[in-house]
Scaffold this active site. Structure first.
Site, PDB file in Angstrom:
ATOM      1  CB  THR A 145      37.610  41.550  37.805  1.00  0.00           C
ATOM      2  OG1 THR A 145      36.589  41.076  38.685  1.00  0.00           O
ATOM      3  CG2 THR A 145      36.955  42.007  36.521  1.00  0.00           C
ATOM      4  CB  THR A 202      38.318  45.389  43.121  1.00  0.00           C
ATOM      5  OG1 THR A 202      37.069  44.814  42.717  1.00  0.00           O
ATOM      6  CG2 THR A 202      39.142  45.755  41.906  1.00  0.00           C
TER       7      THR A 202
HETATM    8  N1  ASP Z   1      34.979  39.462  42.517  1.00  0.00           N
HETATM    9  C1  ASP Z   1      36.181  40.046  41.961  1.00  0.00           C
HETATM   10  C2  ASP Z   1      37.356  39.752  42.893  1.00  0.00           C
HETATM   11  O1  ASP Z   1      37.527  40.413  43.859  1.00  0.00           O
HETATM   12  C3  ASP Z   1      36.009  41.493  41.782  1.00  0.00           C
HETATM   13  C4  ASP Z   1      37.165  42.195  41.117  1.00  0.00           C
HETATM   14  O2  ASP Z   1      38.269  41.734  40.977  1.00  0.00           O
HETATM   15  O3  ASP Z   1      36.923  43.343  40.691  1.00  0.00           O
HETATM   16  O4  ASP Z   1      38.074  38.846  42.637  1.00  0.00           O
END
Ligand code: ASP
Length: 320
Positions: free
Chosen positions: A12, A84
């Site tokens: 993200t 994340t």
């Molecule tokens: N879906 C995303 C990922 O893990 C979530 C994020 O980065 O916060 O790539």
């Protein structure tokens, strides 16, 4: 002047929201062009992947690990930006397989680059501050988000969307960033770091539940798996039927690791009845102390790749 290597992997923090509010990945990682100025820090920036973290697996983690090892003599620290969703797994893999003394700091974002209140650049800046700080050395891999510092060993994603998502339920937050300071509250006990060469192993993770039967476990025993992790009930217990399924796996020499499905606390054998942790351990299951299922899976993978014998595998998974 501190030399910091930045490895962008996607997530993200590198994504943007379209006009419908859907979050998407661009062709190139926009963080590559962001100029971050930290006094007395010289940055070398690479986009090693541009992937949502659901597309990152042990092969990518190994690639990152090798890039960091190659950087050891050239840099004073490493920052990794990452999605994340699986950040805790990549950080745990690196922490378990790298014995370098320079800081390795991972970060990400909960709101993409053009969203109101986006936390990406702030977290990136924080990670650079921590990675270039002298007190961050020799602490294993750190996760920095939302003004907090967490140890890879204990950190987990606790919330689907909140910017304060990362927490360390067992150990507590390891440190804080304030406007002018970086504060560490404690040191971690020493850990055994093992190398890893091959990561292609089949190790499913299964969650226990009330009324669980042994059918799936018995099926898995015939499916050529290398090992199995079960998020058991409470301190590490299973239904009678699931315990019979575990027995079947063990009789086929498939290692079974038990963690707790509880969000907080340590799994250990306490109850002495069919399905209780004491009897499961007597049967040969391995209790992994203080880590969750996704981390126990990586630890079992590393232990098996090192061809640890049964006794050493127990010790390795049991240590903090
Ligand atoms: N879906 C995303 C990922 O893990 C979530 C994020 O980065 O916060 O790539």
């Amino acid at each position: 002047m501190k030399k910091i290597l930045v490895l962008h992997t996607g997530g993200t923090i590198s994504m943007h929201e379209d006009q419908d509010g859907d979050v998407e990945t661009g062709l190139n990682n926009p963080l590559i062009d962001v100029k971050m100025a930290i006094p007395n820090v010289d940055l070398t920036v690479e986009s090693i992947f541009n992937l949502p973290s659901e597309h990152i697996g042990p092969e990518h983690m190994l690639q990152l690990q090798r890039r960091i090892l190659a950087a050891e003599n050239e840099f004073d620290g490493v920052v990794i930006t990452h999605g994340t969703d699986t950040l805790e797994e990549t950080s745990f893999f690196l922490d378990s397989t790298l014995s370098v003394d320079f800081p390795i700091v991972m970060t990400g974002a909960m709101r993409s680059s053009n969203e109101l209140g986006s936390d990406g650049l702030y977290n990136y800046h924080s990670a650079l501050r921590v990675a270039s700080h002298e007190n961050s050395r020799n602490r294993g891999v750190l996760v920095v988000m939302n003004d907090e510092i967490h140890a890879a060993r204990f950190v987990t994603k606790t919330h689907t969307t909140n910017v304060a998502t990362f927490g360390s339920p067992i150990s507590g937050t390891m440190g804080l960033l304030t406007k002018r300071q970086i504060i560490f509250f404690y040191d971690l006990p020493k850990r055994l770091v093992l190398p890893v060469a091959h990561v292609q192993k089949s190790i499913p993770v299964l969650k226990a539940y009330a009324g669980m039967d042994g059918q799936l476990l018995e099926l898995l025993a015939t499916a050529n798996i290398d090992g199995m992790v079960i998020e058991a009930l409470g301190a590490g217990n299973l239904s009678k039927e699931a315990a019979t399924g575990v027995h079947y796996l063990l009789s086929r020499n498939i290692p079974v690791v038990i963690v707790s499905r509880s969000f907080n606390g340590v799994a250990e054998p306490v109850y002495d009845y069919l399905g209780g942790g004491v009897q499961l351990e007597r049967d040969g299951v391995i209790f992994a102390t203080s880590i969750n299922g996704q981390k126990a899976r990586l630890k079992l993978l590393i232990g098996l790749d090192n061809q640890l014998n049964n006794h050493d595998l127990h010790d390795y998974l049991h240590q903090l």
